[in-house]
Motif scaffolding. Structure first.
Motif, short mmCIF file in Angstrom:
data_model
loop_
_atom_site.label_atom_id
_atom_site.label_comp_id
_atom_site.label_asym_id
_atom_site.label_seq_id
_atom_site.Cartn_x
_atom_site.Cartn_y
_atom_site.Cartn_z
N HIS A 1 0.82 -1.22 0.00
CA HIS A 1 0.00 0.00 0.00
C HIS A 1 0.85 1.27 0.00
O HIS A 1 0.39 2.33 0.40
CB HIS A 1 -0.94 -0.01 1.21
N MET A 2 2.08 1.17 -0.47
CA MET A 2 2.99 2.31 -0.46
C MET A 2 2.47 3.47 -1.29
O MET A 2 2.62 4.63 -0.92
CB MET A 2 4.38 1.89 -0.95
N GLY A 3 1.84 3.19 -2.42
CA GLY A 3 1.29 4.26 -3.26
C GLY A 3 0.29 5.12 -2.51
O GLY A 3 0.29 6.34 -2.62
N VAL A 4 -0.57 4.49 -1.75
CA VAL A 4 -1.57 5.22 -0.97
C VAL A 4 -0.90 6.03 0.14
O VAL A 4 -1.35 7.13 0.47
CB VAL A 4 -2.61 4.23 -0.37
N VAL B 1 0.17 9.58 -0.93
CA VAL B 1 -0.85 10.57 -1.32
C VAL B 1 -0.77 11.83 -0.46
O VAL B 1 -0.80 12.94 -0.99
CB VAL B 1 -2.25 9.94 -1.31
N PRO B 2 -0.66 11.75 0.88
CA PRO B 2 -0.57 12.99 1.67
C PRO B 2 0.64 13.85 1.30
O PRO B 2 0.55 15.07 1.30
CB PRO B 2 -0.47 12.49 3.11
N LEU C 1 2.53 18.81 -1.47
CA LEU C 1 3.36 19.49 -2.46
C LEU C 1 2.59 20.56 -3.23
O LEU C 1 3.17 21.50 -3.75
CB LEU C 1 3.96 18.49 -3.45
N VAL C 2 1.27 20.42 -3.31
CA VAL C 2 0.46 21.39 -4.03
C VAL C 2 0.63 22.79 -3.43
O VAL C 2 0.66 23.79 -4.14
CB VAL C 2 -1.02 20.96 -4.04
#
Length: 119
Positions: free
Chosen positions: A68-71, A74-75, A80-81
């Motif tokens: 589940h590394m991709g999830v 996400v934070p 970064l936005v």
């Protein structure tokens, strides 16, 4: 069976979290700034290498985290936005550092490879 599997996951996470907390504690007492998570990962590596911690004690929990590394990233991506404008301004410097780092690493690895394979 479900209770046993849950307890195994709990044990695995507790070992990983213990290494993380030990790394953060070590980072807090160091006279220079260094990420505690990296120290914790190195500590876990050393403990596994010396077989003070068995691989089976972290296998299930670590596998779950890897799946589940991709999830888990996400934070970070959302955070970064908020930094898009400073990143745009520094994009050239960032890319220069990335390319320079790759060149230096390739040069060092190539040099070590040639040195190790001399007859």
């Amino acid at each position: 069976m479900l209770l046993r599997r849950t307890l195994l996951y709990l044990r695995d996470f507790l070992v990983i979290i213990a290494c993380l907390l030990a790394g953060k504690a070590l980072a807090a007492i160091l006279p220079f700034a260094f990420p505690g998570s990296i120290i914790g990962m190195l500590l876990l590596f050393v403990l596994l290498s010396l077989q003070l911690v068995r691989f089976s004690w972290v296998e299930l929990g670590g596998g779950l985290l890897l799946r589940h590394m991709g999830v888990l990233f996400v934070p970070v991506a959302v955070g970064l936005v908020a930094w898009l404008e400073p990143l745009r301004q520094s994009f050239g410097l960032i890319m220069l550092c990335v390319v320079l780092g790759i060149v230096l690493i390739l040069g060092a690895v190539g040099h070590l490879y040639q040195r190790m394979n001399k007859p």
